[in-house]
Design a protein around this motif. Structure first.
Motif, PDB file in Angstrom:
ATOM      1  N   ARG A  23       0.863  -1.190   0.000  1.00  0.00           N
ATOM      2  CA  ARG A  23       0.000   0.000   0.000  1.00  0.00           C
ATOM      3  C   ARG A  23       0.893   1.231   0.000  1.00  0.00           C
ATOM      4  O   ARG A  23       1.643   1.455   0.936  1.00  0.00           O
ATOM      5  CB  ARG A  23      -0.932   0.011   1.205  1.00  0.00           C
ATOM      6  CG  ARG A  23      -1.883   1.206   1.187  1.00  0.00           C
ATOM      7  CD  ARG A  23      -2.934   1.112   2.249  1.00  0.00           C
ATOM      8  NE  ARG A  23      -3.825  -0.012   1.967  1.00  0.00           N
ATOM      9  CZ  ARG A  23      -4.516  -0.654   2.906  1.00  0.00           C
ATOM     10  NH1 ARG A  23      -4.426  -0.301   4.167  1.00  0.00           N
ATOM     11  NH2 ARG A  23      -5.295  -1.658   2.569  1.00  0.00           N
ATOM     12  N   VAL A  24       0.809   2.020  -1.071  1.00  0.00           N
ATOM     13  CA  VAL A  24       1.659   3.202  -1.219  1.00  0.00           C
ATOM     14  C   VAL A  24       0.947   4.446  -0.694  1.00  0.00           C
ATOM     15  O   VAL A  24      -0.266   4.434  -0.462  1.00  0.00           O
ATOM     16  CB  VAL A  24       2.115   3.387  -2.684  1.00  0.00           C
ATOM     17  CG1 VAL A  24       3.036   2.251  -3.102  1.00  0.00           C
ATOM     18  CG2 VAL A  24       0.944   3.481  -3.620  1.00  0.00           C
ATOM     19  N   ALA A  25       1.702   5.531  -0.513  1.00  0.00           N
ATOM     20  CA  ALA A  25       1.215   6.741   0.150  1.00  0.00           C
ATOM     21  C   ALA A  25       0.005   7.372  -0.534  1.00  0.00           C
ATOM     22  O   ALA A  25      -0.856   7.941   0.137  1.00  0.00           O
ATOM     23  CB  ALA A  25       2.336   7.761   0.252  1.00  0.00           C
ATOM     24  N   ASP A  26      -0.102   7.277  -1.853  1.00  0.00           N
ATOM     25  CA  ASP A  26      -1.230   7.909  -2.544  1.00  0.00           C
ATOM     26  C   ASP A  26      -2.517   7.093  -2.455  1.00  0.00           C
ATOM     27  O   ASP A  26      -3.525   7.446  -3.053  1.00  0.00           O
ATOM     28  CB  ASP A  26      -0.879   8.210  -3.999  1.00  0.00           C
ATOM     29  CG  ASP A  26      -0.702   6.966  -4.854  1.00  0.00           C
ATOM     30  OD1 ASP A  26      -0.885   5.833  -4.341  1.00  0.00           O
ATOM     31  OD2 ASP A  26      -0.374   7.111  -6.043  1.00  0.00           O
ATOM     32  N   GLY A  27      -2.473   5.976  -1.721  1.00  0.00           N
ATOM     33  CA  GLY A  27      -3.653   5.137  -1.548  1.00  0.00           C
ATOM     34  C   GLY A  27      -3.725   3.967  -2.502  1.00  0.00           C
ATOM     35  O   GLY A  27      -4.591   3.113  -2.383  1.00  0.00           O
ATOM     36  N   GLY A  28      -2.817   3.906  -3.470  1.00  0.00           N
ATOM     37  CA  GLY A  28      -2.790   2.797  -4.413  1.00  0.00           C
ATOM     38  C   GLY A  28      -2.238   1.534  -3.770  1.00  0.00           C
ATOM     39  O   GLY A  28      -1.592   1.577  -2.723  1.00  0.00           O
ATOM     40  N   GLU A  29      -2.522   0.416  -4.408  1.00  0.00           N
ATOM     41  CA  GLU A  29      -2.023  -0.864  -3.925  1.00  0.00           C
ATOM     42  C   GLU A  29      -1.474  -1.672  -5.088  1.00  0.00           C
ATOM     43  O   GLU A  29      -2.045  -1.656  -6.178  1.00  0.00           O
ATOM     44  CB  GLU A  29      -3.127  -1.667  -3.237  1.00  0.00           C
ATOM     45  CG  GLU A  29      -3.592  -1.061  -1.946  1.00  0.00           C
ATOM     46  CD  GLU A  29      -4.584  -1.936  -1.202  1.00  0.00           C
ATOM     47  OE1 GLU A  29      -5.087  -2.927  -1.775  1.00  0.00           O
ATOM     48  OE2 GLU A  29      -4.855  -1.614  -0.029  1.00  0.00           O
ATOM     49  N   TRP A  30      -0.382  -2.354  -4.841  1.00  0.00           N
ATOM     50  CA  TRP A  30       0.230  -3.263  -5.802  1.00  0.00           C
ATOM     51  C   TRP A  30       0.274  -4.655  -5.195  1.00  0.00           C
ATOM     52  O   TRP A  30       0.694  -4.816  -4.057  1.00  0.00           O
ATOM     53  CB  TRP A  30       1.661  -2.827  -6.105  1.00  0.00           C
ATOM     54  CG  TRP A  30       1.764  -1.592  -6.930  1.00  0.00           C
ATOM     55  CD1 TRP A  30       1.816  -0.310  -6.462  1.00  0.00           C
ATOM     56  CD2 TRP A  30       1.835  -1.515  -8.342  1.00  0.00           C
ATOM     57  NE1 TRP A  30       1.914   0.551  -7.516  1.00  0.00           N
ATOM     58  CE2 TRP A  30       1.930  -0.158  -8.687  1.00  0.00           C
ATOM     59  CE3 TRP A  30       1.828  -2.468  -9.366  1.00  0.00           C
ATOM     60  CZ2 TRP A  30       2.023   0.274  -9.999  1.00  0.00           C
ATOM     61  CZ3 TRP A  30       1.920  -2.033 -10.673  1.00  0.00           C
ATOM     62  CH2 TRP A  30       2.013  -0.681 -10.981  1.00  0.00           C
ATOM     63  N   ARG A  31      -0.148  -5.664  -5.944  1.00  0.00           N
ATOM     64  CA  ARG A  31       0.051  -7.050  -5.540  1.00  0.00           C
ATOM     65  C   ARG A  31       1.478  -7.416  -5.895  1.00  0.00           C
ATOM     66  O   ARG A  31       1.990  -6.996  -6.931  1.00  0.00           O
ATOM     67  CB  ARG A  31      -0.915  -7.982  -6.277  1.00  0.00           C
ATOM     68  CG  ARG A  31      -2.357  -7.774  -5.867  1.00  0.00           C
ATOM     69  CD  ARG A  31      -3.317  -8.697  -6.605  1.00  0.00           C
ATOM     70  NE  ARG A  31      -3.175  -8.567  -8.038  1.00  0.00           N
ATOM     71  CZ  ARG A  31      -3.003  -9.586  -8.882  1.00  0.00           C
ATOM     72  NH1 ARG A  31      -2.950 -10.832  -8.455  1.00  0.00           N
ATOM     73  NH2 ARG A  31      -2.864  -9.373 -10.179  1.00  0.00           N
ATOM     74  N   LEU A  32       2.131  -8.188  -5.021  1.00  0.00           N
ATOM     75  CA  LEU A  32       3.532  -8.519  -5.220  1.00  0.00           C
ATOM     76  C   LEU A  32       3.714 -10.009  -5.443  1.00  0.00           C
ATOM     77  O   LEU A  32       3.261 -10.824  -4.642  1.00  0.00           O
ATOM     78  CB  LEU A  32       4.357  -8.093  -4.001  1.00  0.00           C
ATOM     79  CG  LEU A  32       4.267  -6.621  -3.602  1.00  0.00           C
ATOM     80  CD1 LEU A  32       5.100  -6.378  -2.357  1.00  0.00           C
ATOM     81  CD2 LEU A  32       4.687  -5.710  -4.738  1.00  0.00           C
ATOM     82  N   ASP A  33       4.358 -10.353  -6.544  1.00  0.00           N
ATOM     83  CA  ASP A  33       4.751 -11.736  -6.805  1.00  0.00           C
ATOM     84  C   ASP A  33       6.175 -11.865  -6.281  1.00  0.00           C
ATOM     85  O   ASP A  33       7.134 -11.480  -6.950  1.00  0.00           O
ATOM     86  CB  ASP A  33       4.678 -12.035  -8.297  1.00  0.00           C
ATOM     87  CG  ASP A  33       4.873 -13.502  -8.607  1.00  0.00           C
ATOM     88  OD1 ASP A  33       5.045 -14.297  -7.654  1.00  0.00           O
ATOM     89  OD2 ASP A  33       4.846 -13.857  -9.798  1.00  0.00           O
ATOM     90  N   VAL A  34       6.280 -12.335  -5.044  1.00  0.00           N
ATOM     91  CA  VAL A  34       7.561 -12.353  -4.356  1.00  0.00           C
ATOM     92  C   VAL A  34       7.899 -13.773  -3.922  1.00  0.00           C
ATOM     93  O   VAL A  34       7.042 -14.513  -3.453  1.00  0.00           O
ATOM     94  CB  VAL A  34       7.548 -11.379  -3.147  1.00  0.00           C
ATOM     95  CG1 VAL A  34       6.478 -11.730  -2.158  1.00  0.00           C
ATOM     96  CG2 VAL A  34       8.884 -11.296  -2.479  1.00  0.00           C
TER      97      VAL A  34
END
Length: 66
Positions: A23-34
């Protein structure tokens, strides 16, 4: 943002089923393939470097505490 583009992001790492979420500061979200160890970073602020492989999916190259 085209697929295959590199992203360097900072945010909070959250558990969310199959893929953890950044969850980034601007409210966006990225799913992570880790792969590898990341669970010790859950709930913490992290830096992630990765390659976009889907609409909101990053193939993680590096993850570390920020």
């Amino acid at each position: 943002m085209p697929r295959g583009s590199r992203h360097d992001l900072t945010g909070i790492l959250l558990e969310a089923g199959l893929h953890p979420v950044l969850r980034v500061a601007d409210g966006g979200e990225w799913r992570l393939d880790v792969t590898g160890r990341y669970r010790h970073l859950l709930g913490r602020r992290v830096r992630v470097a990765g390659i976009r492989s889907g609409f909101d999916l990053l193939d993680v190259l590096q993850i570390e505490q920020a």
